[in-house]
Design an enzyme around this catalytic site. Structure first.
Site, PDB file in Angstrom:
ATOM      1  N   VAL A  15      41.003  33.796  59.321  1.00 47.10           N
ATOM      2  CA  VAL A  15      42.552  34.636  59.643  1.00 47.10           C
ATOM      3  C   VAL A  15      42.250  35.764  60.587  1.00 47.10           C
ATOM      4  CG1 VAL A  15      44.599  35.740  58.908  1.00 47.10           C
ATOM      5  CG2 VAL A  15      43.668  33.625  57.518  1.00 47.10           C
ATOM      6  N   LYS A  39      31.353  42.350  55.463  1.00 41.81           N
ATOM      7  CA  LYS A  39      30.419  42.528  54.412  1.00 41.81           C
ATOM      8  C   LYS A  39      29.069  41.972  54.793  1.00 41.81           C
ATOM      9  CE  LYS A  39      31.200  39.700  50.651  1.00 41.81           C
ATOM     10  NZ  LYS A  39      31.679  39.012  49.594  1.00 41.81           N
ATOM     11  N   LYS A  97      47.315  35.828  48.890  1.00 41.62           N
ATOM     12  CA  LYS A  97      48.074  35.136  48.202  1.00 41.62           C
ATOM     13  C   LYS A  97      47.800  35.666  46.635  1.00 41.62           C
ATOM     14  CE  LYS A  97      45.975  32.038  50.206  1.00 41.62           C
ATOM     15  NZ  LYS A  97      45.565  31.159  51.044  1.00 41.62           N
ATOM     16  N   VAL A 124      52.556  33.121  52.534  1.00 45.39           N
ATOM     17  CA  VAL A 124      53.093  32.228  52.027  1.00 45.39           C
ATOM     18  C   VAL A 124      53.413  31.015  53.189  1.00 45.39           C
ATOM     19  CG1 VAL A 124      55.292  31.773  50.657  1.00 45.39           C
ATOM     20  CG2 VAL A 124      54.193  33.940  50.540  1.00 45.39           C
ATOM     21  N   GLY A 126      51.418  29.954  55.379  1.00 47.60           N
ATOM     22  CA  GLY A 126      51.074  30.267  56.862  1.00 47.60           C
ATOM     23  C   GLY A 126      52.106  30.672  57.789  1.00 47.60           C
ATOM     24  N   GLY A 179      38.759  25.141  58.277  1.00 47.78           N
ATOM     25  CA  GLY A 179      39.098  26.224  57.737  1.00 47.78           C
ATOM     26  C   GLY A 179      40.361  26.481  57.068  1.00 47.78           C
ATOM     27  N   LYS A 197      51.529  31.173  46.082  1.00 48.62           N
ATOM     28  CA  LYS A 197      52.810  31.452  46.967  1.00 48.62           C
ATOM     29  C   LYS A 197      54.192  31.247  46.442  1.00 48.62           C
ATOM     30  CE  LYS A 197      49.420  29.551  50.451  1.00 48.62           C
ATOM     31  NZ  LYS A 197      49.167  28.223  50.892  1.00 48.62           N
ATOM     32  N   GLY A 294      45.423  27.603  58.764  1.00 47.98           N
ATOM     33  CA  GLY A 294      44.516  27.589  59.841  1.00 47.98           C
ATOM     34  C   GLY A 294      44.507  29.044  60.625  1.00 47.98           C
TER      35      GLY A 294
HETATM   36  N1  HSE Z   1      44.157  26.981  51.587  1.00 47.73           N
HETATM   37  C1  HSE Z   1      45.255  27.365  52.025  1.00 47.73           C
HETATM   38  C2  HSE Z   1      46.244  26.043  52.429  1.00 47.73           C
HETATM   39  C3  HSE Z   1      45.336  28.326  53.539  1.00 47.73           C
HETATM   40  O1  HSE Z   1      45.438  25.179  52.449  1.00 47.73           O
HETATM   41  O2  HSE Z   1      47.308  26.171  52.348  1.00 47.73           O
HETATM   42  C4  HSE Z   1      46.703  29.070  53.460  1.00 47.73           C
HETATM   43  O3  HSE Z   1      47.202  29.569  52.771  1.00 47.73           O
END
Ligand code: HSE
Length: 408
Positions: A15, A39, A97, A124, A126, A179, A197, A294
């Site tokens: 992100v 990190k 989240k 929430v 995306g 991702g 969410k 994504g």
């Molecule tokens: N892992 C989450 C999903 C990422 O697949 O919706 C987005 O919040």
């Protein structure tokens, strides 16, 4: 009046990099990244080394930085960053989240205490602009429910398994490679991520701060080939549905897989797309669809929050301020279809209302109404796969049916 904001970003993963790209390509947003805290010292970065720091305080103590953008994985560290940022007079944008869901009431209070804003549209669903819509557009509507597909990875997996006959493992690997999945994918496949969410959405839909541990979540990890066969033979698909439904002043909320008829409007929502269905007393059903996971879709939601801060935007938690007397409850009944291998661990009397069963070669299933408490218990039991029936609607244990919103 718009002002140019200086950003201190925590995390440069999927992100974080998405945000960097959408910010570089969008000229309308008056904001620039001053520093990025990461990190891992050994990772190759796409940006000059001087932009990065390994010291959180370099951002948190920098008086020039107006906004902390928190995009790391660890919820505990993220909350600590958020708290320090607010204490030091900075606004916060976050897509975390879990951190939000676990600390939302404290975060609400910290915003008042330090007179700073915390925005989290990217947390929430995306790219779907649901939080600001709940706050602003639906500020006066009497909302009955919010529900839908709140997790991109599980929807991606279910699509690949159903439509491309991929194995569950192969499909999960695809969601990880792209991702979409959490670094601990059990949060996706066991329904925790959509629950976080939903917890956040509950605050903005019904004015409720509920701890996530009080909300029941089942995932897709126990769906069997028998369930897929049952779905195909009956013109159904399976979706992982997050749902919060109000009846009177009681609100029921949970996450569980559900059989969805092929002609239903959630059935064609595929891959990493999410869908949120808001039902208001007067507007009735409204559906928001967009990419729920994504790099760029989530980055664009984060950017939208940064842009909102250039106009001094903050959530007012309007449903809470309106003094609605909603209370959260798990005292509801729901209709399920349970499948399991040969030997039956269930009896018809385990159901509140047993509707029948079927025994096939090597498997069997039973259908009936159970309490949400039993849903939680059966969801944990090995060998059982519990999926909500296609027409399932939560019914208050007092016996009053809740208006069916999803299958109206
Ligand atoms: N892992 C989450 C999903 C990422 O697949 O919706 C987005 O919040």
């Amino acid at each position: 009046m718009k002002k140019k904001l200086k950003l201190g970003v925590f995390g440069f993963g999927c992100v974080g990099q998405g945000l960097y790209h959408v910010l570089s390509e969008t000229h309308g947003v008056k904001a620039e990244i001053k520093k990025i805290a990461v990190k891992n010292r050994d990772k190759q970065r796409i940006l000059p080394a001087e932009l990065f720091t390994f010291d959180h305080q370099e951002i948190l103590q920098d008086p020039e930085i107006d906004v902390v953008v928190e995009l790391i994985d660890d919820a505990r560290v993220a909350f600590d960053i958020l708290r320090q940022a607010l204490q030091n007079g900075k606004h916060v944008v976050t897509a975390n989240k879990r951190m939000l869901a676990e600390n939302l009431e404290d975060i609400f209070q910290l915003q008042q205490q330090y007179d700073r804003s915390v925005l989290y549209e990217g947390a929430v669903c995306g790219s779907i602009p649901i939080i600001r819509n709940l706050e602003e557009y639906y500020d006066n509507d009497l909302l009955n429910s919010i529900e839908g597909i709140f997790n991109g990875s599980t929807n991606f997996i279910l699509t690949k398994v159903f439509e491309e006959q991929k194995s569950y493992e192969e499909a999960l690997k695809g969601a990880q490679d792209l991702g979409f999945a959490e670094s601990d994918p059990s949060l996706d496949v066991q329904g925790f991520d959509p629950k976080f969410k939903l917890t956040i959405a509950l605050a903005h839909t019904f004015g409720l701060f509920i701890k996530p541990e009080n909300i029941i979540n089942l995932g897709i990890d126990k769906i069997s080939s028998v369930d897929l066969k049952f779905a195909r033979e009956n013109g159904l698909t399976i979706k992982l549905i997050a749902r919060a439904v109000r009846q009177g002043e009681q609100v029921f909320a949970f996450v569980a897989p559900q059989y969805v008829p092929a002609q239903h409007f959630l059935a064609p929502i595929r891959n990493e797309f999410n869908a949120v269905v808001v039902n208001g007393a007067f507007a009735e059903n409204q559906i928001f669809v967009g990419k729920g996971a994504g790099s760029y879709p989530t980055g664009s939601a984060v950017l939208s929050d940064i842009s909102a801060l250039t106009f001094d935007y903050r959530y007012e938690y309007k449903k809470r301020q309106q003094g609605d007397r909603n209370s959260f409850s798990n005292n509801a009944l729901i209709e399920v279809i349970v499948s399991y291998p040969e030997s039956s661990p269930l009896l018809p009397q385990d159901f509140e209302d047993f509707k029948g069963g079927y025994r096939g070669f090597g498997y069997q299933y039973m259908r009936g109404t159970i309490t949400l408490a039993r849903l939680a218990e059966w969801g944990q039991r090995s060998g059982l796969s519990v999926i909500l029936a296609p027409d399932a609607r939560p019914v208050a244990q007092s016996g009053l049916p809740i208006k069916d919103l999803l299958y109206a």
